[in-house]
Motif scaffolding. Structure first.
Motif, PDB file in Angstrom:
ATOM      1  N   PRO A  56      28.931  37.120  35.623  1.00 27.09           N
ATOM      2  CA  PRO A  56      28.579  37.190  37.543  1.00 27.09           C
ATOM      3  C   PRO A  56      27.892  35.981  37.475  1.00 27.09           C
ATOM      4  O   PRO A  56      27.995  35.070  37.895  1.00 27.09           O
ATOM      5  CB  PRO A  56      28.244  37.622  38.006  1.00 27.09           C
ATOM      6  N   GLU A  57      27.314  35.732  36.656  1.00 29.12           N
ATOM      7  CA  GLU A  57      26.585  34.287  35.899  1.00 29.12           C
ATOM      8  C   GLU A  57      27.315  33.261  35.773  1.00 29.12           C
ATOM      9  O   GLU A  57      26.202  31.824  36.667  1.00 29.12           O
ATOM     10  CB  GLU A  57      25.230  34.944  34.738  1.00 29.12           C
ATOM     11  N   CYS A  59      29.942  32.367  36.643  1.00 30.24           N
ATOM     12  CA  CYS A  59      31.131  32.249  37.832  1.00 30.24           C
ATOM     13  C   CYS A  59      30.345  32.297  38.997  1.00 30.24           C
ATOM     14  O   CYS A  59      31.305  31.033  39.508  1.00 30.24           O
ATOM     15  CB  CYS A  59      32.522  33.509  37.354  1.00 30.24           C
ATOM     16  N   TYR A  60      29.199  32.978  39.075  1.00 27.69           N
ATOM     17  CA  TYR A  60      29.228  32.838  40.885  1.00 27.69           C
ATOM     18  C   TYR A  60      27.085  32.366  41.002  1.00 27.69           C
ATOM     19  O   TYR A  60      26.848  32.278  41.586  1.00 27.69           O
ATOM     20  CB  TYR A  60      29.001  34.343  41.676  1.00 27.69           C
ATOM     21  N   GLU A  61      27.236  32.215  39.186  1.00 24.54           N
ATOM     22  CA  GLU A  61      25.529  31.912  39.214  1.00 24.54           C
ATOM     23  C   GLU A  61      24.478  32.784  40.198  1.00 24.54           C
ATOM     24  O   GLU A  61      23.534  33.173  40.292  1.00 24.54           O
ATOM     25  CB  GLU A  61      25.077  30.638  40.136  1.00 24.54           C
ATOM     26  N   PHE A  62      25.082  34.626  39.158  1.00 27.74           N
ATOM     27  CA  PHE A  62      24.543  35.463  40.341  1.00 27.74           C
ATOM     28  C   PHE A  62      23.344  35.417  39.599  1.00 27.74           C
ATOM     29  O   PHE A  62      23.307  35.269  37.887  1.00 27.74           O
ATOM     30  CB  PHE A  62      25.783  36.765  39.904  1.00 27.74           C
ATOM     31  N   CYS A  67      24.479  43.870  37.237  1.00 21.56           N
ATOM     32  CA  CYS A  67      24.097  44.332  39.120  1.00 21.56           C
ATOM     33  C   CYS A  67      23.993  45.832  38.270  1.00 21.56           C
ATOM     34  O   CYS A  67      24.422  46.487  38.106  1.00 21.56           O
ATOM     35  CB  CYS A  67      25.680  44.586  39.844  1.00 21.56           C
ATOM     36  N   HIS A  76      26.111  44.953  43.475  1.00 18.47           N
ATOM     37  CA  HIS A  76      25.563  43.433  43.536  1.00 18.47           C
ATOM     38  C   HIS A  76      23.813  43.822  43.445  1.00 18.47           C
ATOM     39  O   HIS A  76      23.649  42.545  44.017  1.00 18.47           O
ATOM     40  CB  HIS A  76      26.407  42.839  44.392  1.00 18.47           C
ATOM     41  N   ASP A 104      35.660  44.214  32.982  1.00 16.31           N
ATOM     42  CA  ASP A 104      34.185  44.877  34.269  1.00 16.31           C
ATOM     43  C   ASP A 104      34.634  45.752  34.215  1.00 16.31           C
ATOM     44  O   ASP A 104      35.984  46.827  34.427  1.00 16.31           O
ATOM     45  CB  ASP A 104      35.116  44.053  35.606  1.00 16.31           C
ATOM     46  N   SER A 172      40.384  35.627  34.823  1.00 19.29           N
ATOM     47  CA  SER A 172      39.366  35.260  35.830  1.00 19.29           C
ATOM     48  C   SER A 172      38.966  36.681  35.886  1.00 19.29           C
ATOM     49  O   SER A 172      39.145  37.941  35.807  1.00 19.29           O
ATOM     50  CB  SER A 172      39.348  34.142  36.790  1.00 19.29           C
ATOM     51  N   HIS A 174      38.546  37.462  39.661  1.00 14.60           N
ATOM     52  CA  HIS A 174      38.551  37.980  39.898  1.00 14.60           C
ATOM     53  C   HIS A 174      39.862  37.034  40.421  1.00 14.60           C
ATOM     54  O   HIS A 174      39.831  35.858  40.320  1.00 14.60           O
ATOM     55  CB  HIS A 174      37.919  37.797  41.707  1.00 14.60           C
ATOM     56  N   TRP A 219      22.321  38.987  47.635  1.00  8.27           N
ATOM     57  CA  TRP A 219      23.394  39.151  46.939  1.00  8.27           C
ATOM     58  C   TRP A 219      23.661  40.535  47.447  1.00  8.27           C
ATOM     59  O   TRP A 219      24.545  41.488  47.534  1.00  8.27           O
ATOM     60  CB  TRP A 219      23.296  39.146  45.625  1.00  8.27           C
TER      61      TRP A 219
END
Length: 250
Positions: A56-57, A59-62, A67, A76, A104, A172, A174, A219
């Motif tokens: 998540p970091e 791919c999405y800059e979480f 989580c 999340h 995952d 990937s 998702h 989030w």
């Protein structure tokens, strides 16, 4: 992703095991008074020690490596200053990437002492996941997963979060197939391909049916209506002999 070689399968097993072991290490480290940021750092250190990165970091800059969701939080949850207390229900979701392959997995835990209803929910959350796993087989209907989980939930007096679905994963975080329901869905007509990689992650609840955005626009997703909810998740491969589970710890 549809697996085409033994090498791909082994790389997926490798990253899946790293994710699963990370959850176990974090769960063993949990104690009252610890912040979720401190718990997340333990997860980050284990991922990095094995050459993996937080998915998540990347791919999405979480804003965290993992989580971590507590009590009314469904998914999340952003690691931060929230203090973990005795009796809390904690969900840890770890997804990571190594050598271009993603794993995952997730699991929920109670920090002792937990209420009887929480302990029962935790036990049955694992059973709900198993109900879904038993339906995985090449050529089977994806709808069978949601039908099986839904039957289990109804029989035992639970509800299911119906806007957080399972999904394809592999090359990937998702991937196709998207939006695999873990609740009964008459619109679902797709069939599982041999070698297809995807997650199964039912969210079993004591009354919630929806995951809602918080007031802060961050989030973290919250149960609606507010009710304790657990999630247990595996990454699997559909095979002629049933599910091949990729996210098993040592």
């Amino acid at each position: 992703m549809v697996i085409s070689s033994e090498d791909e399968l082994e790389k997926l097993r490798h990253i899946g095991k790293i994710c699963a072991n990370t959850i176990q290490i974090m769960a063993k480290a949990m104690e009252p008074g610890m912040t979720t940021r401190e718990l997340d750092l333990i997860g980050r250190q284990n991922l990095e020690a094995h050459g993996a990165q937080s998915a998540p970091e990347v791919c999405y800059e979480f804003p965290g490596a993992t989580c971590i969701s507590i009590n009314e939080e469904v998914a999340h949850g952003v690691p931060g200053d929230r203090v973990i207390a005795a009796g809390d229900l904690i969900n840890i979701d770890v997804s990571a990437v190594k050598d271009g392959y993603f794993g995952d997995t997730g699991a929920s835990f109670g920090l002792a002492p937990v209420a009887q209803k929480t302990a029962r929910l935790l036990r049955d959350g694992k059973r709900a996941l198993t109900a879904g796993l038993t339906q995985v087989k090449s050529g089977a209907r994806y709808a069978a997963i949601g039908d099986s989980v839904g039957k289990f939930a109804k029989k035992n007096g639970y509800t299911l979060i119906r806007n957080l679905a399972s999904h394809g994963v592999g090359l990937s975080l998702h991937d196709e197939p998207e939006e695999i329901a873990t609740w009964p869905d008459r619109r679902e007509k797709r069939l599982m391909q041999d070698g297809q990689v995807f997650t199964i992650e039912p969210f079993l609840s004591l009354g919630a049916t929806f995951a809602d955005d918080g007031d802060d626009g961050a989030w973290t997703l919250y149960s609606h209506p507010r009710a304790l909810t657990v999630q247990f998740e595996h990454t699997v491969v559909a095979s002629r002999n049933g599910p091949v589970i990729l996210t098993l710890p040592d």
